[in-house]
Design a protein around this motif. Structure first.
Motif, PDB file in Angstrom:
ATOM      1  N   HIS A  79       1.183   0.921   9.517  1.00 41.51           N
ATOM      2  CA  HIS A  79       0.112   1.943   9.032  1.00 41.51           C
ATOM      3  C   HIS A  79       0.944   3.361   8.598  1.00 41.51           C
ATOM      4  O   HIS A  79       0.832   4.392   9.158  1.00 41.51           O
ATOM      5  CB  HIS A  79      -0.988   2.512  10.127  1.00 41.51           C
TER       6      HIS A  79
ATOM      7  N   ASN B 137       5.253   6.305  10.503  1.00 45.76           N
ATOM      8  CA  ASN B 137       3.792   5.650  10.673  1.00 45.76           C
ATOM      9  C   ASN B 137       3.049   6.088  11.808  1.00 45.76           C
ATOM     10  O   ASN B 137       3.511   6.509  12.773  1.00 45.76           O
ATOM     11  CB  ASN B 137       4.065   4.101  10.438  1.00 45.76           C
TER      12      ASN B 137
ATOM     13  N   THR C 277       5.901   1.991   1.435  1.00 46.47           N
ATOM     14  CA  THR C 277       4.554   1.396   1.892  1.00 46.47           C
ATOM     15  C   THR C 277       3.962   1.290   3.222  1.00 46.47           C
ATOM     16  O   THR C 277       5.005   1.814   4.275  1.00 46.47           O
ATOM     17  CB  THR C 277       4.581  -0.159   1.457  1.00 46.47           C
ATOM     18  N   MET C 278       2.803   1.340   3.509  1.00 46.72           N
ATOM     19  CA  MET C 278       2.423   1.559   4.640  1.00 46.72           C
ATOM     20  C   MET C 278       2.609   0.418   5.770  1.00 46.72           C
ATOM     21  O   MET C 278       2.535   0.615   6.914  1.00 46.72           O
ATOM     22  CB  MET C 278       0.811   1.391   4.573  1.00 46.72           C
TER      23      MET C 278
ATOM     24  N   THR D 113       2.473   4.710   0.259  1.00 45.55           N
ATOM     25  CA  THR D 113       2.130   5.914   1.249  1.00 45.55           C
ATOM     26  C   THR D 113       2.905   7.004   1.053  1.00 45.55           C
ATOM     27  O   THR D 113       2.378   8.146   1.204  1.00 45.55           O
ATOM     28  CB  THR D 113       2.305   5.384   2.516  1.00 45.55           C
TER      29      THR D 113
ATOM     30  N   TRP E  73      -4.465  11.337   5.526  1.00 42.46           N
ATOM     31  CA  TRP E  73      -3.168  11.706   5.109  1.00 42.46           C
ATOM     32  C   TRP E  73      -2.753  13.193   5.516  1.00 42.46           C
ATOM     33  O   TRP E  73      -2.960  13.990   4.298  1.00 42.46           O
ATOM     34  CB  TRP E  73      -2.659  11.538   3.821  1.00 42.46           C
TER      35      TRP E  73
ATOM     36  N   ARG F 162       0.689  -1.283  -0.133  1.00 40.65           N
ATOM     37  CA  ARG F 162      -0.102  -0.033   0.120  1.00 40.65           C
ATOM     38  C   ARG F 162       0.891   1.265   0.133  1.00 40.65           C
ATOM     39  O   ARG F 162       1.522   1.616   0.913  1.00 40.65           O
ATOM     40  CB  ARG F 162      -0.909   0.138   1.147  1.00 40.65           C
TER      41      ARG F 162
ATOM     42  N   LYS G 278       2.639   6.630   6.678  1.00 43.31           N
ATOM     43  CA  LYS G 278       1.955   7.707   6.242  1.00 43.31           C
ATOM     44  C   LYS G 278       2.903   8.660   5.622  1.00 43.31           C
ATOM     45  O   LYS G 278       2.599   9.157   4.508  1.00 43.31           O
ATOM     46  CB  LYS G 278       1.472   8.473   7.500  1.00 43.31           C
TER      47      LYS G 278
END
Length: 815
Positions: free
Chosen positions: A193, A208, A156-157, A139, A308, A137, A195
């Motif tokens: 997660h 993150n 990525t996340m 980011t 975000w 994912r 960012k």
């Protein structure tokens, strides 16, 4: 002639097929270009997933480009790449592969836009890096540390870091995404997660804002997130800068990356249980500054509620920063020697994923309607059939960024923690708010001193403001006059401090009228009206892309992209909608007594709220209206007794962190989000004539109101009356129910007692149960006391304790 007809027939067939293709891709929705409060219905984004947030919006090659994202789709999804031209015609690019992506960067040397998995050149040619080649994912993007002209980083996340050749798009894995099983090299950072990603000063910085595990989904205050750096392939392992939740990482170069990577500062924005944080990297050293939070709906240790937050150039002298429900001015020259200038602009309710300047306006990409409620469920909402996930862009004039909700903020430098003698706190923002105050307390058994210092100009030169002496275990509230100017404030412990808290509360002047309605809301039924057409509403699922409306006059209607409200003969759909979107009973959730409004949450906790107009004591002509609904992803709009509230998900604090938005005298039947719009039912057809925000049905017998969720700030500032007691029999030493205090402008208290007693007033300064003894009131038999709170005084909740059994009244008026 026959050949000519045949050729024309083929041409018609080709044109017809292209038209169908265009409709399927969404081009056909470009016909309607009327906006409602800056939202164009035809620009709405849809997908087939549990969420459809806007990950990035970037002007490039004469067009506006946007991508949407699904909740957890590292290998692609039904999300699209969108291209919007100067006439606001939207094209869904056929190269779309979807995913959960919010990265974007413009690469100067190759003159390409990297957005999601797409690479777009100056001629709008789109190339795609397939998800099979770069798992995760996405980011963030960052300029390469050693070969910036030819390579770019992707993050990525889940901590995947890739190196991509900007010409060939060949992918090299530097750190494997943590979801990839195997022996590949991993970053092994705490939190998850991801960012932000940015490079400069010889390092790649990654952030993150989440944490794995069940506890992180329940408690917003557990340790979570990380800000970390890596010195390149020869630098070895990642180094942790700070173990907190962080989102944006950027610098003066913004979306282009640093022009002078050796010298340019880096900025990162994050938060913890205490406050927001701005991290500054200058000359290889990190510095931390703290800001107040406007909204707590973004809290949550899992990190899902933030989207975000960004710091971006919108063509003004300052950059624009979004964080925790506030628009902020952020100076382009922010540094240790020039740290002044971070200022609040206004608060907002939309959930914003990215924003930019385009064609003279600010364009915000939002996250409006999610099919999945994720962790945001409560009895007050009932079970509503899931709509299709959808979001939209929000177009604002730059000056509107200063005209939404009034500025408010709260936060700490110390929160129930032990502090060593001579220890100095992080700097906390001191400028930009008219009313400023400090709650200071400690649990020590001796007298202690705390020195307050200010940096007047933001140049790092600290001077004494005042010294405060605290008795053993004392709590003290103090405000700061308008004359006490400065960029930053900090505290220094004069003694060893035990369980000390230093909690700031700030607010601006709330110049809104008291319950003003205005032309914008003309037609919405007031409590005085008995002519009303209401009913339940719901955005449809299954790619229908319309809004359903079961009107109180027994008619089923649908609202489409052209904003025509059409009567449809479909009794089955009418009955099904009433069942699937019914307004739940308030029994056991909300009640009203002589003292105030009582709300009981899903855990059985009791909260009291102010009353509005007395007419709300009874249901309206159509019965009770909707109490709570999610109209911006992962947070609720709560409409109770004439006041709209912003209500966080339970994992972000829940009702204990509720915040009033505006008060009104409307009798709203139902509300929801659709194509990025706030839609409300409960219309007086006669009063709504001439208001373009009132959409009438073809037969003129039904109507809906449409606008932006942030329009409701214009209804008027929050007001109301109530309290925990009114002629209530109270036992000695038993604390009252808690009563909401935060977010109200002017406040007075009235106390009455049937017996001579002393009443202790306690305040929860944080909304997380940090109760402090504010002051005591002595009442004679059958006596009463009136008290006006200082203008700068803010706390989250208030409660009272009587020293003797008595019949008591404790009522507060907010105006």
């Amino acid at each position: 002639m026959r050949a000519l007809y045949k050729k024309r027939g083929k041409a018609f067939l080709v044109s017809f097929c292209l038209l169908l293709l265009g409709l399927w891709l969404g081009i056909g929705e470009g016909r309607s270009q009327e906006s409602y409060s800056g939202i164009y219905p035809h620009l709405a984004f849809f997908n087939d997933e549990g969420e459809c947030g806007t990950g990035a919006v970037v002007p490039w090659a004469g067009r506006l480009w946007a991508i949407t994202y699904a909740p957890h789709k590292p290998q692609g999804s039904s999300d699209k790449l969108y291209e919007i031209d100067s006439d606001l015609k939207m094209i869904v690019r056929s190269e779309s592969v979807g995913g959960t992506n919010a990265n974007r960067m413009i690469h100067r040397e190759s003159q390409q836009l990297f957005i999601g998995l797409y690479v777009i050149d100056e001629n709008r040619k789109v190339r795609v890096i397939p998800p099979s080649s770069m798992f995760g994912r996405m980011t963030g993007n960052a300029r390469h540390l050693s070969d910036p002209a030819n390579k770019i980083y992707y993050g990525t996340m889940e901590e995947g870091i890739y190196e991509v050749d900007v010409k060939s798009l060949q992918v090299k894995t530097l750190f494997a995404d943590e979801q990839v099983k195997g022996s590949e090299v991993k970053a092994n950072l705490p939190g998850y997660h991801g960012k932000g990603l940015y490079s400069g000063q010889g390092r790649l910085v990654y952030s993150n804002n989440g944490e794995h595990g069940k506890v992180a989904k329940l408690d917003p205050f557990v340790p979570s997130g990380v800000l970390a750096e890596w010195a390149g392939e020869n630098g070895g392992r990642w180094e942790i800068i700070q173990r907190n939740q962080f989102t944006e990482v950027t610098g003066p170069g913004g979306i282009y990356g640093s022009e002078n990577p050796a010298e340019d500062p880096l900025w990162s924005v994050g938060w913890d249980a205490k406050s927001l944080m701005v991290m500054l990297l200058e000359q290889g050293k990190w510095h931390c500054y703290r800001l107040p939070k406007a909204s707590h709906t973004y809290d949550g240790a899992h990190g899902w509620n933030t989207e975000w937050p960004r710091i971006r150039d919108i063509g003004e002298d300052d950059l624009l920063m979004t964080m925790h429900g506030m628009f902020w001015r952020f100076p382009k020259t922010f540094s240790v020697a020039n740290s002044a200038g971070i200022l609040p602009r206004s608060t907002y309710l939309k959930v914003v994923g990215d924003f930019c300047q385009w064609q003279g306006r600010v364009v915000l990409g939002c996250d409006d309607t999610a099919r999945s409620e994720f962790l945001n469920k409560r009895k007050a909402k009932g079970e509503i059939a899931a709509p299709q996930s959808q979001s939209n862009l929000w177009f604002l004039e730059a000056e509107q960024l200063d005209q939404l909700g009034p500025v408010i903020g709260r936060g700490a430098v110390w929160l129930n923690e032990d502090v060593a003698k001579n220890q100095t706190s992080d700097p906390f923002l001191f400028s930009g708010f008219k009313r400023r105050a400090l709650h200071l307390s400690h649990a020590g058994k001796g007298k202690v001193s705390v020195d307050l210092q200010i940096d007047r100009k933001g140049n790092g030169e600290w001077v004494a403001l005042r010294s405060i002496r605290l008795d053993p275990g004392q709590y003290l509230w103090t405000d700061f006059s308008d004359e006490q100017e400065g960029a930053w404030i900090r505290l220094k412990a004069g003694d060893e401090l035990s369980q000390v808290s230093a909690w700031f509360t700030y607010s601006g002047e709330d110049g809104r009228s008291d319950g003003g309605q205005g032309k914008l809301f003309a037609g919405l039924t007031t409590v005085d009206d008995d002519k009303v057409v209401g009913g339940v509403i719901r955005a449809r699922n299954g790619n229908k892309r319309t809004l359903q409306f079961a009107s109180s006059n027994g008619v089923y209607l649908e609202l489409g992209v052209d904003m025509k409200l059409r009567n449809i003969e479909n009794k089955q759909a009418f009955d099904l909608l009433q069942e699937k979107a019914k307004i739940p009973s308030r029994k056991g959730i909300l009640s009203v007594d002589s003292a105030s409004v009582l709300y009981v949450d899903d855990k059985g906790r009791r909260f009291r709220l102010p009353k509005g107009d007395a007419a709300y004591e009874k249901s309206g002509v159509l019965g009770w209206g909707r109490l709570a609904r999610e109209v911006a992803t992962e947070r609720d709009l709560f409409n109770c007794h004439g006041t709209f509230y912003e209500l966080p998900a339970e994992n972000a604090g829940g009702f204990a962190r509720v915040r009033p938005v505006s008060s009104h005298r409307l009798r709203i039947s139902d509300y929801c989000s659709y194509r990025g719009l706030l839609v409300m039912s409960g219309i007086d057809l006669e009063q709504g004539k001439g208001n373009s925000h009132v959409i009438r049905s073809e037969d003129g017998q039904s109507a809906l109101w449409v606008g932006a969720i942030d329009d409701i700030w214009k209804l008027g500032k929050p007001v109301g009356e109530g309290g925990p007691w009114r002629d209530s029999w109270v036992k000695a030493g038993q604390a009252s129910d808690v009563y909401l205090m935060t977010g109200y402008d002017r406040k007075t208290l009235h106390l009455e007692s049937s017996e001579a007693t002393t009443i202790l007033m306690q305040v929860d300064i944080t909304g997380r149960g940090d109760w402090k003894d504010m002051r005591s009131f002595s009442l004679s038999e059958a006596g009463q006391v009136d008290f006006k709170f200082p203008e700068a005084f803010q706390a989250y909740w208030v409660r009272f304790v009587s020293a003797k059994d008595s019949t008591l009244t404790a009522q507060l008026r907010y105006w």
